[in-house]
Design a protein around this motif. Structure first.
Motif, mmCIF file in Angstrom:
data_model
loop_
_atom_site.group_PDB
_atom_site.id
_atom_site.type_symbol
_atom_site.label_atom_id
_atom_site.label_comp_id
_atom_site.label_asym_id
_atom_site.label_seq_id
_atom_site.Cartn_x
_atom_site.Cartn_y
_atom_site.Cartn_z
ATOM 1 N N ASN A 39 0.826 -1.207 0.000
ATOM 2 C CA ASN A 39 0.000 0.000 0.000
ATOM 3 C C ASN A 39 0.859 1.255 0.000
ATOM 4 O O ASN A 39 0.549 2.239 -0.695
ATOM 5 C CB ASN A 39 -0.921 0.009 1.230
ATOM 6 C CG ASN A 39 -2.007 -1.039 1.141
ATOM 7 O OD1 ASN A 39 -2.320 -1.545 0.061
ATOM 8 N ND2 ASN A 39 -2.589 -1.384 2.289
ATOM 9 N N PHE A 40 1.923 1.233 0.809
ATOM 10 C CA PHE A 40 2.776 2.417 0.864
ATOM 11 C C PHE A 40 3.438 2.682 -0.489
ATOM 12 O O PHE A 40 3.507 3.839 -0.932
ATOM 13 C CB PHE A 40 3.858 2.283 1.941
ATOM 14 C CG PHE A 40 4.781 3.469 1.961
ATOM 15 C CD1 PHE A 40 4.423 4.614 2.643
ATOM 16 C CD2 PHE A 40 5.975 3.460 1.256
ATOM 17 C CE1 PHE A 40 5.252 5.743 2.629
ATOM 18 C CE2 PHE A 40 6.805 4.568 1.238
ATOM 19 C CZ PHE A 40 6.438 5.720 1.934
ATOM 20 N N LYS A 41 3.919 1.639 -1.136
ATOM 21 C CA LYS A 41 4.606 1.843 -2.420
ATOM 22 C C LYS A 41 3.665 2.379 -3.486
ATOM 23 O O LYS A 41 4.066 3.189 -4.330
ATOM 24 C CB LYS A 41 5.281 0.540 -2.870
ATOM 25 C CG LYS A 41 6.550 0.243 -2.082
ATOM 26 C CD LYS A 41 7.344 -0.918 -2.642
ATOM 27 C CE LYS A 41 6.766 -2.229 -2.215
ATOM 28 N NZ LYS A 41 7.654 -3.365 -2.596
ATOM 29 N N ALA A 42 2.405 1.967 -3.460
ATOM 30 C CA ALA A 42 1.410 2.513 -4.389
ATOM 31 C C ALA A 42 1.188 4.001 -4.103
ATOM 32 O O ALA A 42 1.144 4.833 -5.034
ATOM 33 C CB ALA A 42 0.101 1.738 -4.263
ATOM 34 N N PHE A 43 1.073 4.337 -2.802
ATOM 35 C CA PHE A 43 0.936 5.749 -2.417
ATOM 36 C C PHE A 43 2.166 6.550 -2.835
ATOM 37 O O PHE A 43 2.055 7.661 -3.378
ATOM 38 C CB PHE A 43 0.723 5.846 -0.897
ATOM 39 C CG PHE A 43 1.170 7.153 -0.311
ATOM 40 C CD1 PHE A 43 0.389 8.288 -0.414
ATOM 41 C CD2 PHE A 43 2.410 7.251 0.336
ATOM 42 C CE1 PHE A 43 0.816 9.508 0.112
ATOM 43 C CE2 PHE A 43 2.846 8.463 0.868
ATOM 44 C CZ PHE A 43 2.043 9.596 0.753
ATOM 45 N N TYR A 44 3.331 6.000 -2.579
ATOM 46 C CA TYR A 44 4.585 6.695 -2.852
ATOM 47 C C TYR A 44 4.719 7.041 -4.331
ATOM 48 O O TYR A 44 5.101 8.168 -4.683
ATOM 49 C CB TYR A 44 5.757 5.817 -2.399
ATOM 50 C CG TYR A 44 7.126 6.445 -2.596
ATOM 51 C CD1 TYR A 44 7.693 7.236 -1.602
ATOM 52 C CD2 TYR A 44 7.856 6.224 -3.765
ATOM 53 C CE1 TYR A 44 8.950 7.801 -1.764
ATOM 54 C CE2 TYR A 44 9.111 6.788 -3.940
ATOM 55 C CZ TYR A 44 9.652 7.575 -2.942
ATOM 56 O OH TYR A 44 10.889 8.131 -3.118
ATOM 57 N N GLN A 45 4.411 6.093 -5.195
ATOM 58 C CA GLN A 45 4.531 6.333 -6.632
ATOM 59 C C GLN A 45 3.596 7.448 -7.088
ATOM 60 O O GLN A 45 3.970 8.290 -7.910
ATOM 61 C CB GLN A 45 4.246 5.037 -7.404
ATOM 62 C CG GLN A 45 5.300 3.963 -7.234
ATOM 63 C CD GLN A 45 6.685 4.428 -7.669
ATOM 64 O OE1 GLN A 45 6.839 5.159 -8.654
ATOM 65 N NE2 GLN A 45 7.698 4.002 -6.926
ATOM 66 N N LYS A 46 2.380 7.452 -6.567
ATOM 67 C CA LYS A 46 1.427 8.507 -6.939
ATOM 68 C C LYS A 46 1.876 9.864 -6.408
ATOM 69 O O LYS A 46 1.850 10.879 -7.132
ATOM 70 C CB LYS A 46 0.038 8.182 -6.407
ATOM 71 C CG LYS A 46 -1.033 9.196 -6.845
ATOM 72 C CD LYS A 46 -2.391 8.833 -6.315
ATOM 73 C CE LYS A 46 -3.460 9.784 -6.880
ATOM 74 N NZ LYS A 46 -3.148 11.207 -6.648
ATOM 75 N N ALA A 47 2.282 9.905 -5.130
ATOM 76 C CA ALA A 47 2.730 11.162 -4.531
ATOM 77 C C ALA A 47 3.988 11.680 -5.209
ATOM 78 O O ALA A 47 4.189 12.894 -5.320
ATOM 79 C CB ALA A 47 2.963 10.971 -3.035
ATOM 80 N N LEU A 48 4.839 10.767 -5.665
ATOM 81 C CA LEU A 48 6.052 11.165 -6.374
ATOM 82 C C LEU A 48 5.698 11.836 -7.694
ATOM 83 O O LEU A 48 6.286 12.875 -8.053
ATOM 84 C CB LEU A 48 6.933 9.936 -6.614
ATOM 85 C CG LEU A 48 8.349 10.178 -7.142
ATOM 86 C CD1 LEU A 48 9.171 10.992 -6.142
ATOM 87 C CD2 LEU A 48 9.044 8.853 -7.444
ATOM 88 N N ARG A 49 4.734 11.279 -8.395
ATOM 89 C CA ARG A 49 4.283 11.886 -9.663
ATOM 90 C C ARG A 49 3.637 13.245 -9.417
ATOM 91 O O ARG A 49 3.828 14.198 -10.183
ATOM 92 C CB ARG A 49 3.291 10.966 -10.368
ATOM 93 C CG ARG A 49 3.894 9.703 -10.950
ATOM 94 C CD ARG A 49 2.938 9.023 -11.908
ATOM 95 N NE ARG A 49 1.683 8.654 -11.253
ATOM 96 C CZ ARG A 49 1.476 7.486 -10.658
ATOM 97 N NH1 ARG A 49 2.445 6.573 -10.630
ATOM 98 N NH2 ARG A 49 0.310 7.221 -10.090
ATOM 99 N N ASP A 50 2.876 13.338 -8.303
ATOM 100 C CA ASP A 50 2.192 14.595 -7.987
ATOM 101 C C ASP A 50 3.099 15.606 -7.301
ATOM 102 O O ASP A 50 2.670 16.746 -7.039
ATOM 103 C CB ASP A 50 0.986 14.318 -7.076
ATOM 104 C CG ASP A 50 -0.071 13.455 -7.748
ATOM 105 O OD1 ASP A 50 -0.047 13.371 -8.999
ATOM 106 O OD2 ASP A 50 -0.891 12.853 -7.029
ATOM 107 N N GLN A 51 4.320 15.178 -6.974
ATOM 108 C CA GLN A 51 5.301 16.037 -6.301
ATOM 109 C C GLN A 51 4.765 16.577 -4.975
ATOM 110 O O GLN A 51 4.919 17.754 -4.636
ATOM 111 C CB GLN A 51 5.738 17.184 -7.212
ATOM 112 C CG GLN A 51 6.413 16.719 -8.495
ATOM 113 C CD GLN A 51 6.895 17.867 -9.354
ATOM 114 O OE1 GLN A 51 6.576 19.028 -9.117
ATOM 115 N NE2 GLN A 51 7.690 17.548 -10.367
ATOM 116 N N THR A 52 4.129 15.688 -4.189
ATOM 117 C CA THR A 52 3.542 16.102 -2.912
ATOM 118 C C THR A 52 4.233 15.474 -1.698
ATOM 119 O O THR A 52 3.812 15.700 -0.563
ATOM 120 C CB THR A 52 2.050 15.720 -2.875
ATOM 121 O OG1 THR A 52 1.929 14.300 -3.063
ATOM 122 C CG2 THR A 52 1.265 16.453 -3.961
#
Length: 239
Positions: free
Chosen positions: A206-219
């Motif tokens: 779950n964290f890695k899925a969140f991390y990839q999205k947040a990385l793309r969103d630069q958040t």
């Protein structure tokens, strides 16, 4: 009949000669002095125990290993001495026909360092090993955990070790309350609240899925904490 007796005597004499030569060669070989000690570290590992330390172990209870008759050197005893070293997982000691003593060493592998009055490592089996005078392992620092609690936190340490993403990023593991843990990353300053040591594969996924999205969103820099305690959810606290 005479011919058969002669043939029998001939082969009997040849056999006696061969046995004598073998016994002589074996005695000479047993009396040959050990001329050299060679230490080999198997697998590519950092030098938590060095060759000098191994050589000291080889000789401390055997007198001088070099120039000692082979017949008085008990290899099993030498292996036991090496295996008793707190940095060594396994050893294999043997002699070559040329009189060289060889020791193949497999070191223990630390996966975390526990911050305590006397700090120590935790290895891949969950065992405690002392710090090395030769090398400082680049492993996560574990805080607020006693030696008696290692078995409790070990599944988390092992999961981090097995996961290349977390192994690369995690720099510390802290026990916040009894049985609850949080992680810190090398780059970002948010806390990753793991909670209890359970469902780790799912929490990490779950964290890695969140991390990839947040990385793309630069958040990623905007979060104070990221909690993985809730089933199939990642709950974030904004700074």
């Amino acid at each position: 009949m005479k011919r058969k007796i002669l043939i029998y005597l001939k082969y009997s004499g040849l056999l006696i000669l061969l046995v004598g030569l073998f016994a002589f060669a074996r005695k000479r070989n047993d009396q040959r002095k050990i001329s050299k000690v060679h230490v080999e570290f198997v697998e590519e590992q950092n030098p938590y125990v060095n060759e000098l330390a191994v050589n000291k172990l080889l000789i401390q209870n055997q007198g001088r290993v070099t120039n000692v008759g082979k017949e008085i050197l008990v290899l099993n005893t030498v292996e036991q001495e090496l295996d008793s070293h707190k940095m060594i997982e396994h050893s294999d000691v043997y002699l070559t026909v040329s009189g060289e003593l060889k020791a193949r060493i497999k070191q223990r592998t630390p996966i975390a360092r526990v911050d305590a009055v006397t700090s120590f490592y935790v290895d891949v089996t969950g065992g405690v090993m002392p710090l090395s005078d030769s090398y400082s392992a680049h492993v996560p620092l574990v805080q607020n955990v006693s030696e008696q609690e290692i078995s409790e936190v070990f599944p988390l340490l092992k999961e981090i070790q097995k996961d290349e993403f977390f192994k690369k990023h995690v720099v510390s593991i802290s026990q916040t309350t009894k049985g609850n843990y949080e992680l810190r990353f090398r780059v970002y300053d948010f806390r990753i609240v793991v909670g209890e040591v359970e469902n780790l594969k799912n929490k990490f996924r779950n964290f890695k899925a969140f991390y990839q999205k947040a990385l793309r969103d630069q958040t990623l820099n905007g979060y104070k904490s990221v909690s993985l305690q809730f089933s199939n959810q990642v709950v974030c606290t904004i700074k």
